[in-house]
Design an enzyme around this catalytic site. Structure first.
Site, PDB file in Angstrom:
ATOM      1  N   ARG A   1      45.683 -44.337  24.927  1.00  0.00           N
ATOM      2  CA  ARG A   1      46.853 -45.192  25.149  1.00  0.00           C
ATOM      3  C   ARG A   1      47.816 -45.110  23.961  1.00  0.00           C
ATOM      4  NH1 ARG A   1      44.902 -51.079  27.038  1.00  0.00           N
ATOM      5  NH2 ARG A   1      46.276 -51.678  25.347  1.00  0.00           N
TER       6      ARG A   1
ATOM      7  N   ARG B   1      49.220 -55.620  16.927  1.00  0.00           N
ATOM      8  CA  ARG B   1      48.576 -56.291  18.067  1.00  0.00           C
ATOM      9  C   ARG B   1      47.666 -57.411  17.581  1.00  0.00           C
ATOM     10  NH1 ARG B   1      46.061 -51.208  21.008  1.00  0.00           N
ATOM     11  NH2 ARG B   1      45.249 -52.636  22.584  1.00  0.00           N
TER      12      ARG B   1
ATOM     13  N   LYS C   1      37.940 -57.110  27.455  1.00  0.00           N
ATOM     14  CA  LYS C   1      38.405 -57.928  28.596  1.00  0.00           C
ATOM     15  C   LYS C   1      38.372 -57.132  29.896  1.00  0.00           C
ATOM     16  CE  LYS C   1      42.549 -58.919  27.141  1.00  0.00           C
ATOM     17  NZ  LYS C   1      42.734 -58.425  25.772  1.00  0.00           N
TER      18      LYS C   1
ATOM     19  N   ARG D   1      38.984 -45.293  21.639  1.00  0.00           N
ATOM     20  CA  ARG D   1      39.036 -45.504  23.096  1.00  0.00           C
ATOM     21  C   ARG D   1      39.730 -44.346  23.814  1.00  0.00           C
ATOM     22  NH1 ARG D   1      40.863 -51.207  25.477  1.00  0.00           N
ATOM     23  NH2 ARG D   1      42.821 -50.820  24.403  1.00  0.00           N
TER      24      ARG D   1
ATOM     25  N   ARG E   1      49.038 -65.293  26.987  1.00  0.00           N
ATOM     26  CA  ARG E   1      48.935 -64.807  25.608  1.00  0.00           C
ATOM     27  C   ARG E   1      49.750 -65.658  24.653  1.00  0.00           C
ATOM     28  NH1 ARG E   1      47.413 -59.112  26.829  1.00  0.00           N
ATOM     29  NH2 ARG E   1      46.902 -58.074  24.890  1.00  0.00           N
TER      30      ARG E   1
END
Ligand code: ADP
Length: 220
Positions: A161, A172, A13, A126, A87
């Protein structure tokens, strides 16, 4: 033009939002970024927020809405690009109400479709630049392979993160399936949903999104 990017965690996103922002000069609103900034405060509120986000759970609609409204009050660009919002169905209904009051509406909802095992691989690999927020991935070649621990663009250190680990990913993803994926039907019923196969390179995904915008421009 108001756009929503709807996707499971780490589907890309943020990357697509950046590309869209550059091309169409939109007001890019990432509720994840707004929340991370609020969570960096040293007070009790910041600490609580950090804990919730690190666990992978969603933050309450009230907190998200408050931060969003504050952000919108300060914005002058009214072409909105939502990244990570809404969301929940409740957030989507509140957003519709908010826009209706301004005689405005959502034009496009792009669903970035990626399989769960690919998402997990992306999340654990990531790495993000502390300074310019450039995103790298040590696990996936097509996503900017990065073996060094510094940013190619500015030389600053990269970090991972707090919620980019397998344990938080499980939560998640579960949150996405339970609370966010019902939005697919919500926007499909309103004929605003466009499904984009996002198991592809970012340029190809971006191209698919732009084609849809260009083909429908005359409608808005
Ligand atoms: P990702 O899509 O990769 O999970 P985000 O940066 O969009 O990353 O979100 C990170 C976290 O911030 C979420 O797991 C959640 O805790 C919180 N968050 C972001 N946006 C919302 C929202 N609209 N409602 C509730 N929680 C949110």
């Amino acid at each position: 033009m108001n756009i929503i990017l709807l996707a499971p965690p780490a589907a890309g996103k943020g990357t697509q939002a950046e590309l869209l922002d550059k091309k169409y000069h939109l007001n890019h609103i990432s509720t994840g970024d707004l929340l991370r900034s609020a969570a960096s405060r040293e007070d009790d509120f910041g600490k609580k927020l950090k804990e919730i986000m690190a666990s992978g759970a969603l933050v309450s609609d009230e907190i998200v809405l408050e931060l969003l409204e504050k952000h919108l009050e300060q914005s002058t660009n009214h072409n909105l690009l939502f990244d990570g919002f809404p969301r929940t169905i409740h957030q989507a209904e509140l957003l519709d109400e908010m826009l209706e009051k301004k005689n405005d509406k959502i034009n496009y909802v792009f669903l970035l479709d990626v399989e769960e095992d690919i998402l997990k691989k992306r999340i654990t690999g990531r790495r993000i630049c502390k300074n310019c927020n450039s995103v790298y991935n040590v696990n996936i070649e097509a996503l900017n392979p990065k073996q060094e621990n510094t940013c190619d663009k500015c030389g600053e250190m990269l970090y991972q993160r707090g919620d980019d680990n397998e344990e938080a990913f499980k939560i998640r993803y579960q949150e996405y399936i339970e609370k966010t994926s019902p939005l697919i039907n919500y926007y499909q019923d309103k004929q605003k949903l466009y499904r984009i196969d996002s198991n592809q390179q970012k340029e190809i995904i971006f191209d698919s999104i732009c084609k849809i915008i260009e083909n429908n421009k005359q409608l808005f």
